[in-house]
Design a protein around this motif. Structure first.
Motif, PDB file in Angstrom:
ATOM      1  N   ALA A   1     -56.605  20.352   3.693  1.00  0.00           N
ATOM      2  CA  ALA A   1     -55.807  19.161   4.014  1.00  0.00           C
ATOM      3  C   ALA A   1     -55.969  18.103   2.931  1.00  0.00           C
ATOM      4  O   ALA A   1     -55.028  17.407   2.582  1.00  0.00           O
ATOM      5  N   VAL A   2     -57.170  18.004   2.387  1.00  0.00           N
ATOM      6  CA  VAL A   2     -57.447  16.975   1.399  1.00  0.00           C
ATOM      7  C   VAL A   2     -57.066  17.424  -0.011  1.00  0.00           C
ATOM      8  O   VAL A   2     -56.537  16.653  -0.801  1.00  0.00           O
ATOM      9  N   MET A   3     -57.325  18.685  -0.304  1.00  0.00           N
ATOM     10  CA  MET A   3     -57.147  19.148  -1.684  1.00  0.00           C
ATOM     11  C   MET A   3     -55.689  19.437  -2.052  1.00  0.00           C
ATOM     12  O   MET A   3     -55.326  19.321  -3.208  1.00  0.00           O
ATOM     13  N   ASP A   4     -54.845  19.808  -1.061  1.00  0.00           N
ATOM     14  CA  ASP A   4     -53.404  19.853  -1.342  1.00  0.00           C
ATOM     15  C   ASP A   4     -53.057  18.397  -1.613  1.00  0.00           C
ATOM     16  O   ASP A   4     -53.418  17.545  -0.822  1.00  0.00           O
ATOM     17  N   LYS A   5     -52.362  18.100  -2.623  1.00  0.00           N
ATOM     18  CA  LYS A   5     -51.993  16.716  -2.924  1.00  0.00           C
ATOM     19  C   LYS A   5     -53.207  15.794  -2.945  1.00  0.00           C
ATOM     20  O   LYS A   5     -53.262  14.796  -2.222  1.00  0.00           O
ATOM     21  N   ALA A   6     -54.191  16.158  -3.742  1.00  0.00           N
ATOM     22  CA  ALA A   6     -55.448  15.425  -3.746  1.00  0.00           C
ATOM     23  C   ALA A   6     -55.297  13.932  -4.035  1.00  0.00           C
ATOM     24  O   ALA A   6     -55.854  13.102  -3.332  1.00  0.00           O
ATOM     25  N   GLU A   7     -54.494  13.596  -5.053  1.00  0.00           N
ATOM     26  CA  GLU A   7     -54.373  12.180  -5.432  1.00  0.00           C
ATOM     27  C   GLU A   7     -53.825  11.351  -4.285  1.00  0.00           C
ATOM     28  O   GLU A   7     -54.305  10.266  -3.976  1.00  0.00           O
ATOM     29  N   GLN A   8     -52.809  11.909  -3.615  1.00  0.00           N
ATOM     30  CA  GLN A   8     -52.177  11.235  -2.486  1.00  0.00           C
ATOM     31  C   GLN A   8     -53.168  11.097  -1.326  1.00  0.00           C
ATOM     32  O   GLN A   8     -53.251  10.051  -0.684  1.00  0.00           O
ATOM     33  N   SER A   9     -53.927  12.163  -1.080  1.00  0.00           N
ATOM     34  CA  SER A   9     -54.917  12.134  -0.007  1.00  0.00           C
ATOM     35  C   SER A   9     -55.968  11.071  -0.272  1.00  0.00           C
ATOM     36  O   SER A   9     -56.379  10.367   0.642  1.00  0.00           O
ATOM     37  N   ILE A  10     -56.420  10.970  -1.508  1.00  0.00           N
ATOM     38  CA  ILE A  10     -57.461  10.003  -1.832  1.00  0.00           C
ATOM     39  C   ILE A  10     -57.003   8.596  -1.477  1.00  0.00           C
ATOM     40  O   ILE A  10     -57.741   7.821  -0.879  1.00  0.00           O
ATOM     41  N   ARG A  11     -55.752   8.291  -1.781  1.00  0.00           N
ATOM     42  CA  ARG A  11     -55.222   6.957  -1.451  1.00  0.00           C
ATOM     43  C   ARG A  11     -55.248   6.719   0.059  1.00  0.00           C
ATOM     44  O   ARG A  11     -55.651   5.670   0.529  1.00  0.00           O
ATOM     45  N   LEU A  12     -54.819   7.731   0.811  1.00  0.00           N
ATOM     46  CA  LEU A  12     -54.799   7.620   2.271  1.00  0.00           C
ATOM     47  C   LEU A  12     -56.219   7.475   2.828  1.00  0.00           C
ATOM     48  O   LEU A  12     -56.493   6.645   3.701  1.00  0.00           O
ATOM     49  N   LEU A  13     -57.129   8.281   2.292  1.00  0.00           N
ATOM     50  CA  LEU A  13     -58.513   8.201   2.759  1.00  0.00           C
ATOM     51  C   LEU A  13     -59.103   6.831   2.466  1.00  0.00           C
ATOM     52  O   LEU A  13     -59.863   6.279   3.261  1.00  0.00           O
TER      53      LEU A  13
END
Ligand code: C2E
Ligand code: MG
Ligand code: MG
Ligand code: MG
Length: 287
Positions: free
Chosen positions: A159-171
């Motif tokens: 869930a986190v590593m698909d689209k990592a950059e986007q996930s980091i922002r959300l996290l």
């Protein structure tokens, strides 16, 4: 006739395939119904303990579906269906609200001055992709009166590593709310080490498969030890899942694992049973 069509198992009238599709459609239909009434869905709570003291530290909320005709259907069966149909967003919000409502009640029953319990809630990729997600979390915290730091959201590596950059922002947005974040089933996905150190998370949850294999070989123990070392290096707590024996628990204590969860301590429990642990009316053997 199947052979004429170039057939084998994939042809359009393959009875097994047909039954499988019918089964999925039926389950999706029933799940939609269960979600609108919420009568057959409930949340079980599995205790998470602090390894050093064996004291209760928190719970993981695990959804349960008691189908009127078929009895309990495991989440491993219906969550994938809920994910593929998008129903998991509604389901996930319901679990989140239910778990927050519950932890607020339990926190009130704790002795004043005792450390607050945390509540872990599983998230699906679909929920993370929902543009309203941060707002939903904020609103649920507000309406249930839950301190953000009591809530721990569990995300899988994929869930986190698909689209990592986007996930980091959300996290980062979630973390700015004060919510804790954890990577679930760690070691089974494909975490990129170059992203892992950038992730704004609080803990890693070592997958059950590593815990249950620990006793089989030195290699398996080494894997668990390496995950612990990695976590410490990056400043994350470690939670081990699937602790089934006191031998598992002792090995993990020797590795300085922070938190543990598993049948050795307690199974996922109905709210009334879990509540007894909060009130101190029931407890497990301390080492
Ligand atoms: P998970 O998040 O890794 O949850 C831990 C699973 O391990 C739970 O299975 C729990 O009952 C089981 N478990 C705990 N201790 C032991 C042990 O000592 N031995 C063994 N053999 N198993 C143990 P469960 O409840 O069947 O849930 C399966 C998966 O379904 C969860 O894995 C999670 O990925 C998903 N899930 C459950 N509830 C939710 C939910 O509300 N939302 C989402 N998105 N997924 C959920
Ligand atoms: Mg989990
Ligand atoms: Mg897990
Ligand atoms: Mg798991």
């Amino acid at each position: 006739r199947a052979r004429e069509l170039g057939g084998g198992r994939q042809s359009w009238f393959d009875p097994a395939m047909h039954a499988h599709v019918v089964e999925r459609v039926r389950m999706e239909h029933d799940l939609r119904g269960a979600l609108s009434g919420k009568t057959d869905l409930w949340v079980a709570y599995q205790p998470i303990v602090e390894m050093v003291t064996s004291g209760l530290a928190g719970f993981e909320a695990l959804v349960r579906w008691n189908h009127p005709e078929r009895g309990n259907i495991p989440p491993g069966v219906f969550i994938p269906i809920a994910e593929s149909t998008g129903l998991v967003v509604t389901l996930g919000t319901w679990v989140l609200r239910e778990a927050c409502r519950q932890i607020a009640i339990w926190q009130d029953q704790r002795e004043p001055g005792s450390a607050p319990l945390f509540m872990s809630v599983n998230l699906s990729t679909r929920q993370l992709a929902d543009p309203n997600f941060v707002e939903v979390v904020r609103e649920v915290l507000r309406e249930t009166g839950v301190e953000p730091s009591w809530l721990k959201l569990e995300l899988t590596e994929s869930a986190v590593m698909d689209k990592a950059e986007q996930s980091i922002r959300l996290l980062q947005e979630l973390r700015a709310l004060g919510v804790k974040l954890s990577i679930d089933d760690f070691g089974t996905g494909y975490s990129s080490l170059s992203y892992l150190h950038k992730l704004p998370i609080d803990s890693l949850k070592v997958d059950r498969s590593f815990v249950s294999a620990m006793h089989q070989s030195e290699e398996n123990r080494a894997i668990v030890r390496i995950i612990m070392d990695l976590a410490r290096l990056l400043g994350f707590d470690v939670i081990a899942e699937g602790i089934e024996t006191s031998a598992d628990a002792n090995l993990l204590r020797a590795l300085a694992c922070d938190y543990g969860q598993g049948y050795h301590f307690a199974r996922p429990l109905p709210p009334e049973e879990a509540g007894k642990l909060v009130g101190g009316l029931l407890s497990w053997q301390t080492p």
